[in-house]
Write an enzyme that holds these catalytic residues in place. Structure first.
Site, PDB file in Angstrom:
ATOM      1  N   PHE A  30      27.929   3.878 132.281  1.00  0.00           N
ATOM      2  CA  PHE A  30      28.235   2.456 132.568  1.00  0.00           C
ATOM      3  C   PHE A  30      27.580   2.035 133.893  1.00  0.00           C
ATOM      4  O   PHE A  30      26.871   1.017 133.968  1.00  0.00           O
ATOM      5  CB  PHE A  30      29.766   2.278 132.555  1.00  0.00           C
ATOM      6  CG  PHE A  30      30.371   1.251 133.473  1.00  0.00           C
ATOM      7  CD1 PHE A  30      29.881  -0.049 133.558  1.00  0.00           C
ATOM      8  CD2 PHE A  30      31.487   1.575 134.237  1.00  0.00           C
ATOM      9  CE1 PHE A  30      30.475  -0.999 134.397  1.00  0.00           C
ATOM     10  CE2 PHE A  30      32.087   0.634 135.073  1.00  0.00           C
ATOM     11  CZ  PHE A  30      31.568  -0.650 135.156  1.00  0.00           C
ATOM     12  N   ASP A  57      23.209  -0.370 137.069  1.00  0.00           N
ATOM     13  CA  ASP A  57      22.451  -0.152 138.305  1.00  0.00           C
ATOM     14  C   ASP A  57      20.948  -0.315 138.061  1.00  0.00           C
ATOM     15  O   ASP A  57      20.240  -0.890 138.894  1.00  0.00           O
ATOM     16  CB  ASP A  57      22.753   1.251 138.854  1.00  0.00           C
ATOM     17  CG  ASP A  57      21.949   1.575 140.099  1.00  0.00           C
ATOM     18  OD1 ASP A  57      22.243   0.995 141.161  1.00  0.00           O
ATOM     19  OD2 ASP A  57      20.999   2.376 140.004  1.00  0.00           O
ATOM     20  N   LYS A  74      22.239  15.542 133.870  1.00  0.00           N
ATOM     21  CA  LYS A  74      22.472  16.919 134.317  1.00  0.00           C
ATOM     22  C   LYS A  74      23.863  17.409 133.912  1.00  0.00           C
ATOM     23  O   LYS A  74      24.130  18.593 133.942  1.00  0.00           O
ATOM     24  CB  LYS A  74      22.325  17.001 135.843  1.00  0.00           C
ATOM     25  CG  LYS A  74      20.931  16.625 136.347  1.00  0.00           C
ATOM     26  CD  LYS A  74      20.765  16.899 137.830  1.00  0.00           C
ATOM     27  CE  LYS A  74      21.533  15.951 138.732  1.00  0.00           C
ATOM     28  NZ  LYS A  74      21.010  14.567 138.798  1.00  0.00           N
ATOM     29  N   ASP A 120      19.793  12.049 147.191  1.00  0.00           N
ATOM     30  CA  ASP A 120      19.285  11.067 146.221  1.00  0.00           C
ATOM     31  C   ASP A 120      18.274  10.130 146.888  1.00  0.00           C
ATOM     32  O   ASP A 120      17.221   9.831 146.326  1.00  0.00           O
ATOM     33  CB  ASP A 120      20.457  10.270 145.632  1.00  0.00           C
ATOM     34  CG  ASP A 120      20.006   9.268 144.564  1.00  0.00           C
ATOM     35  OD1 ASP A 120      19.934   9.645 143.381  1.00  0.00           O
ATOM     36  OD2 ASP A 120      19.699   8.106 144.922  1.00  0.00           O
ATOM     37  N   ASP A 121      18.591   9.699 148.112  1.00  0.00           N
ATOM     38  CA  ASP A 121      17.684   8.810 148.848  1.00  0.00           C
ATOM     39  C   ASP A 121      16.365   9.521 149.156  1.00  0.00           C
ATOM     40  O   ASP A 121      15.282   8.940 149.065  1.00  0.00           O
ATOM     41  CB  ASP A 121      18.321   8.360 150.175  1.00  0.00           C
ATOM     42  CG  ASP A 121      19.440   7.347 149.976  1.00  0.00           C
ATOM     43  OD1 ASP A 121      19.698   6.951 148.822  1.00  0.00           O
ATOM     44  OD2 ASP A 121      20.060   6.953 150.984  1.00  0.00           O
ATOM     45  N   ARG A 160      14.748   6.404 133.572  1.00  0.00           N
ATOM     46  CA  ARG A 160      16.017   7.099 133.857  1.00  0.00           C
ATOM     47  C   ARG A 160      16.089   8.291 132.913  1.00  0.00           C
ATOM     48  O   ARG A 160      15.898   8.133 131.721  1.00  0.00           O
ATOM     49  CB  ARG A 160      17.170   6.110 133.605  1.00  0.00           C
ATOM     50  CG  ARG A 160      18.556   6.672 133.529  1.00  0.00           C
ATOM     51  CD  ARG A 160      19.152   7.014 134.859  1.00  0.00           C
ATOM     52  NE  ARG A 160      19.298   5.889 135.764  1.00  0.00           N
ATOM     53  CZ  ARG A 160      19.619   6.058 137.070  1.00  0.00           C
ATOM     54  NH1 ARG A 160      19.805   7.268 137.568  1.00  0.00           N
ATOM     55  NH2 ARG A 160      19.720   5.007 137.850  1.00  0.00           N
ATOM     56  N   LYS A 208      29.548   3.915 147.077  1.00  0.00           N
ATOM     57  CA  LYS A 208      28.835   3.761 145.797  1.00  0.00           C
ATOM     58  C   LYS A 208      28.693   5.087 145.045  1.00  0.00           C
ATOM     59  O   LYS A 208      28.466   5.078 143.841  1.00  0.00           O
ATOM     60  CB  LYS A 208      27.455   3.101 145.980  1.00  0.00           C
ATOM     61  CG  LYS A 208      26.331   4.002 146.448  1.00  0.00           C
ATOM     62  CD  LYS A 208      24.950   3.334 146.304  1.00  0.00           C
ATOM     63  CE  LYS A 208      23.881   4.237 146.878  1.00  0.00           C
ATOM     64  NZ  LYS A 208      22.527   3.741 146.698  1.00  0.00           N
ATOM     65  N   ASP A 239      25.353  -2.007 149.022  1.00  0.00           N
ATOM     66  CA  ASP A 239      23.987  -1.569 148.756  1.00  0.00           C
ATOM     67  C   ASP A 239      23.099  -2.782 148.463  1.00  0.00           C
ATOM     68  O   ASP A 239      22.001  -2.918 149.000  1.00  0.00           O
ATOM     69  CB  ASP A 239      24.014  -0.598 147.556  1.00  0.00           C
ATOM     70  CG  ASP A 239      22.646  -0.241 147.000  1.00  0.00           C
ATOM     71  OD1 ASP A 239      22.252   0.927 147.118  1.00  0.00           O
ATOM     72  OD2 ASP A 239      21.976  -1.111 146.413  1.00  0.00           O
ATOM     73  N   ASP A 253      18.622  -2.711 140.133  1.00  0.00           N
ATOM     74  CA  ASP A 253      17.552  -2.128 140.953  1.00  0.00           C
ATOM     75  C   ASP A 253      16.166  -2.325 140.343  1.00  0.00           C
ATOM     76  O   ASP A 253      15.166  -1.869 140.918  1.00  0.00           O
ATOM     77  CB  ASP A 253      17.794  -0.610 141.142  1.00  0.00           C
ATOM     78  CG  ASP A 253      18.979  -0.332 142.053  1.00  0.00           C
ATOM     79  OD1 ASP A 253      19.458  -1.291 142.703  1.00  0.00           O
ATOM     80  OD2 ASP A 253      19.425   0.829 142.116  1.00  0.00           O
ATOM     81  N   PHE A 279      25.227  14.388 149.009  1.00  0.00           N
ATOM     82  CA  PHE A 279      24.575  14.216 147.705  1.00  0.00           C
ATOM     83  C   PHE A 279      23.734  12.933 147.670  1.00  0.00           C
ATOM     84  O   PHE A 279      22.613  12.914 147.158  1.00  0.00           O
ATOM     85  CB  PHE A 279      25.654  14.171 146.613  1.00  0.00           C
ATOM     86  CG  PHE A 279      25.131  13.927 145.221  1.00  0.00           C
ATOM     87  CD1 PHE A 279      24.680  14.983 144.435  1.00  0.00           C
ATOM     88  CD2 PHE A 279      25.105  12.646 144.671  1.00  0.00           C
ATOM     89  CE1 PHE A 279      24.205  14.773 143.139  1.00  0.00           C
ATOM     90  CE2 PHE A 279      24.644  12.426 143.382  1.00  0.00           C
ATOM     91  CZ  PHE A 279      24.190  13.495 142.614  1.00  0.00           C
TER      92      PHE A 279
HETATM   93  C1  GPP Z   1      23.684   5.272 143.036  1.00  0.00           C
HETATM   94  O1  GPP Z   1      22.763   4.382 143.557  1.00  0.00           O
HETATM   95  C2  GPP Z   1      24.928   4.522 142.745  1.00  0.00           C
HETATM   96  C3  GPP Z   1      25.291   4.130 141.512  1.00  0.00           C
HETATM   97  C4  GPP Z   1      24.487   4.498 140.341  1.00  0.00           C
HETATM   98  C5  GPP Z   1      26.531   3.327 141.322  1.00  0.00           C
HETATM   99  C6  GPP Z   1      26.251   1.999 140.712  1.00  0.00           C
HETATM  100  C7  GPP Z   1      27.447   1.185 140.750  1.00  0.00           C
HETATM  101  C8  GPP Z   1      27.719   0.121 139.966  1.00  0.00           C
HETATM  102  C9  GPP Z   1      28.998  -0.595 140.140  1.00  0.00           C
HETATM  103  C10 GPP Z   1      26.788  -0.371 138.934  1.00  0.00           C
HETATM  104  P1  GPP Z   1      21.183   4.494 143.308  1.00  0.00           P
HETATM  105  O2  GPP Z   1      20.713   3.156 142.869  1.00  0.00           O
HETATM  106  O3  GPP Z   1      20.556   5.132 144.466  1.00  0.00           O
HETATM  107  O4  GPP Z   1      21.101   5.497 142.056  1.00  0.00           O
HETATM  108  P2  GPP Z   1      19.736   5.880 141.351  1.00  0.00           P
HETATM  109  O5  GPP Z   1      18.835   6.454 142.408  1.00  0.00           O
HETATM  110  O6  GPP Z   1      20.152   6.928 140.344  1.00  0.00           O
HETATM  111  O7  GPP Z   1      19.212   4.636 140.720  1.00  0.00           O
HETATM  112 MG    MG Z   2      18.778   6.353 144.421  1.00  0.00          MG
HETATM  113 MG    MG Z   3      19.353   2.711 141.265  1.00  0.00          MG
HETATM  114 MG    MG Z   4      21.362   1.236 143.062  1.00  0.00          MG
END
Ligand code: GPP
Ligand code: MG
Ligand code: MG
Ligand code: MG
Length: 366
Positions: free
Chosen positions: A111, A116, A71, A257-258, A125, A214, A187, A120, A253
């Site tokens: 990065f 991440d 974005k 996202d959650d 993405r 995070k 997390d 995860d 924010f």
């Molecule tokens: C968002 O978490 C947080 C990050 C992308 C920071 C990661 C930090 C590191 C040191 C690698 P998220 O997992 O909820 O994001 P998304 O939903 O975009 O996967």
């Molecule tokens: Mg997320």
């Molecule tokens: Mg993630």
């Molecule tokens: Mg994550």
């Protein structure tokens, strides 16, 4: 050609924007700077380190794949914050500097996201497979994440080393990276990997700590602070105030996202949610637990964090039963009101800086 590709990708992303023409024009200008920075990095690899053509090609492709297509909120915010601080248009030189710092944040974000997605075990993405899922990449993605981080420091050095604020700028990036990694640690360790789920660990307090560390520092404070360095802001009190407000915007924010992880259309969001099967301390599960009957809590205990479609569906159904959508709508409205009040009290710098950051994300769908 590269720029055309990026433009069409960006136009897709901007599909829902109101001032589409303006936004795209600004985005295209901004994206040009990314390609310039990539060329600088490639030239350093070639001329300073005599890297083979193959390595240059790898980095070329890796940067395009992971740095373009988002974005661009964090990056462009540096320009918009600098404009708000200047209370008027920027000189072309100042605009260019803001764009370069903006891209430092976008590359930093790349990065984080590359790493991440490995952690995860995410699938997509920005509307394409996660980088680590490309067959020729796999675990090399870990090194690519490290490379992207190093590129950020290289860009900062090339463009800002002679500035009086260089040390403060670099130290701010370092501190924000550290904070983000600490948030990522919280997390990832919300639940034990080698033992049964303990729902008592999913508290509001832990969730808040996770999201602030995070996400909030690198997503909002870093953009605001970068613009403040560029604009010559020196007093520590202003940075402290910016941090306080940005942390609150960032908390809001990450709650979004959650929520979107479960409820957004993956085609619009560009990513498929994995929080339920990943056993994440998501805002949704924390809210569900605070409203659940003992029977519903037992359902969460049995099905949350299980990587199968049936368990995921049971959790999603429970979220519907508990009407978490309404809880979220209320949270969204209350947070917005609270943030506006906080911003209205800002005295020693233009409050528009924070209004602008907030308005970019209010009621977002992606
Ligand atoms: C968002 O978490 C947080 C990050 C992308 C920071 C990661 C930090 C590191 C040191 C690698 P998220 O997992 O909820 O994001 P998304 O939903 O975009 O996967
Ligand atoms: Mg997320
Ligand atoms: Mg993630
Ligand atoms: Mg994550």
């Amino acid at each position: 050609w590269e720029l055309m590709l990026a433009m069409s990708k960006q136009a897709e992303i901007d599909g829902t924007c109101v001032s589409r023409e303006e936004t795209s024009k600004e985005n295209v200008e901004f994206i040009k700077v990314c390609y310039e920075l990539k060329e600088e990095i490639l030239a350093t690899m070639k001329n300073k380190y005599s890297m083979p053509e193959e390595a240059l090609q790898w980095v070329n492709e890796m940067v395009d794949y992971n740095c373009i297509g988002g974005k661009l909120n964090r990056g462009i915010s540096v320009i918009h914050c600098a404009e708000a601080l200047a209370q008027g248009p920027l000189t072309p030189e100042a605009r260019k500097k803001a764009a370069i710092l903006g891209w430092c944040i976008e590359w930093l974000q790349a990065f984080f996201l590359v790493a991440d997605d490995v952690m995860d075990e995410s699938i997509t993405r920005r509307g394409q497979p996660c980088w680590y899922r490309i067959p020729k990449v796999k675990q090399i993605a870990i090194n690519d994440a490290f490379l992207l981080e190093s590129f950020v420091y290289q860009i900062l050095k090339t463009h800002f080393r002679s500035e009086s604020y260089y040390l403060d700028l670099v130290e701010t990036f370092q501190e924000v990276i550290w904070q983000t990694e600490l948030g990522q640690l919280l997390d990832l360790t919300s639940q034990p990997l080698d033992g049964p789920t303990n729902l008592d660990r999913f508290t509001i307090e832990r969730h808040q700590k996770i999201v602030v560390f995070k996400t909030a520092y690198y997503t909002f404070y870093l953009s605001a602070a970068s613009a403040m360095f560029l604009s010559g802001v020196k007093d520590p009190a202003s940075y402290k105030l910016a941090q306080e407000i940005c942390v609150k915007i960032g908390e809001y924010f990450q709650v979004q996202d959650d929520y979107l992880d479960c409820y957004a259309d993956p085609k619009v969001l560009g990513k498929i949610g994995t929080d339920i099967q990943d056993n994440k301390c998501s805002w949704l599960v924390v809210q569900a637990l605070s409203r659940a009957t003992p029977e519903q809590r037992a359902v969460i205990k049995e099905h949350y964090g299980k990587n199968n479609e049936a368990s995921i569906a049971i959790i999603k159904k429970l979220y519907v039963t508990l009407d978490l959508e309404s809880v979220y709508r209320k949270y969204e409205n209350d947070s917005y009101d609270e943030l506006c009040k906080l911003i209205a009290d800002v005295k020693n710098m233009p409050a528009t800086v924070f209004h602008m950051l907030l308005s970019k994300i209010y009621k977002r769908k992606m």
